[in-house]
Design an enzyme around this catalytic site. Sequence first.
Site, PDB file in Angstrom:
ATOM      1  N   LYS A 141       0.867  -1.174   0.000  1.00  0.00           N
ATOM      2  CA  LYS A 141       0.000   0.000   0.000  1.00  0.00           C
ATOM      3  C   LYS A 141       0.904   1.223   0.000  1.00  0.00           C
ATOM      4  CE  LYS A 141      -2.970   2.666   2.989  1.00  0.00           C
ATOM      5  NZ  LYS A 141      -3.423   2.815   4.368  1.00  0.00           N
TER       6      LYS A 141
ATOM      7  N   ASN B  77      -8.906   1.210  10.678  1.00  0.00           N
ATOM      8  CA  ASN B  77      -7.978   0.864  11.749  1.00  0.00           C
ATOM      9  C   ASN B  77      -8.370   1.589  13.026  1.00  0.00           C
ATOM     10  OD1 ASN B  77      -5.810   0.374  13.456  1.00  0.00           O
ATOM     11  ND2 ASN B  77      -4.260   0.799  11.975  1.00  0.00           N
ATOM     12  N   THR B  78      -8.270   2.926  12.992  1.00  0.00           N
ATOM     13  CA  THR B  78      -8.516   3.703  14.209  1.00  0.00           C
ATOM     14  C   THR B  78      -9.923   3.482  14.765  1.00  0.00           C
ATOM     15  OG1 THR B  78      -6.962   5.343  13.411  1.00  0.00           O
ATOM     16  CG2 THR B  78      -8.454   6.053  15.156  1.00  0.00           C
TER      17      THR B  78
ATOM     18  N   ALA C 259      -9.195   5.319   5.371  1.00  0.00           N
ATOM     19  CA  ALA C 259      -8.920   6.487   6.221  1.00  0.00           C
ATOM     20  C   ALA C 259     -10.164   7.314   6.513  1.00  0.00           C
ATOM     21  CB  ALA C 259      -7.855   7.394   5.634  1.00  0.00           C
ATOM     22  N   GLY C 260     -10.380   7.550   7.778  1.00  0.00           N
ATOM     23  CA  GLY C 260     -11.425   8.467   8.209  1.00  0.00           C
ATOM     24  C   GLY C 260     -12.749   7.816   8.559  1.00  0.00           C
TER      25      GLY C 260
ATOM     26  N   GLY D  46      -7.078   8.584  10.773  1.00  0.00           N
ATOM     27  CA  GLY D  46      -7.164   8.546  12.224  1.00  0.00           C
ATOM     28  C   GLY D  46      -8.194   9.493  12.807  1.00  0.00           C
TER      29      GLY D  46
END
Lengths: 66, 256
Positions: B96, B205-206, B183-184, B157
């Site tokens: 990635k 992830n976050t 992301a986000g 994040g």
Amino acid sequence: MKINGVQKEYPEYLSVSELLLLEGFQKGRVAVELNEEIVAKDTYDEVMVKDSDVVEIVSFMGGGSR
Amino acid sequence: MKQDTFSLGGKKFHSRFILGSGKYNVELIQAAVEHAGAEMITLAVRRANSDGEGNIMDFIPKGVTLLPNTSGARNAQEAVRIARLSRELGCGNFVKVEIMRDSKYLLPDNQETVKATELLAKEGFAVLPYMYPDLNIARDLVHAGACAVMPLAAPIGSNKGLATKEFIKILIDEIDLPIIVDAGIGRPSQACEVMELGAAAVMANTAIATAGNIPQMASAFRKAIEAGREAYLSGLGRVRETGGEASSPLTGFLRD
């Protein structure tokens, strides 16, 4: 020699395999760069490191981004 | 019913949930992967330390495909260096590409990302570039040899959700590669919405790592992603801009 940014003293010429052992790394879990060139795993026994070398030893860490 | 799969770099995936492995206690990763039903997990490449802390590789269930990222790279050259090291770690040729110059918003550098994608695709990597959703750049990434495009929903994040919805939709409509929203995404409902739009997969992830109960949130995301996918495949019902329309028969009322 410089290993992961830290100056270290090793008394004599070492192979990459010996260096990994002394530094406490498992061969199968790391990749090694010698002066910004990747060292192929099957050559760890033959490739020697010397005092002026810059060595990077990397592994996988948890990471999503950044 | 035909199996619903998608392919990346010649490999078939059933799960449309790609899990990031950052910010966790390593011991929770296995449970997160299992509850997420994830078949692909991202990892970072960093200077190794030999202080005896558990190696993440011991906690990733067998059969899960690793997607190393180039996080920490500030330009194409650094990304290529990290990608080569990741391949030398011996877990396949996926990468990635993630290149950031900006340390406040952590937005990807689209131009450098195109350059790195081209170089790495030529070296035989299966490249998944993380990018700011821009149609022209996405087209450049296709030509550069990417195997998917990973537009951001909001800053990494942030858990802020689908801030770039209209632009992601354009990529889904126009780009002939899997669009994986990365992301986000902060909530299962947002992941579901992305899938309803027709994204191939979601990466998070976050949202999971900072949840109160990590395995439970991983499971909630899995269900939301599956629901969104199913909704997309079935075709959403139409929207009526004004007024209502009865669903029940307009005859046979109990009156008069």
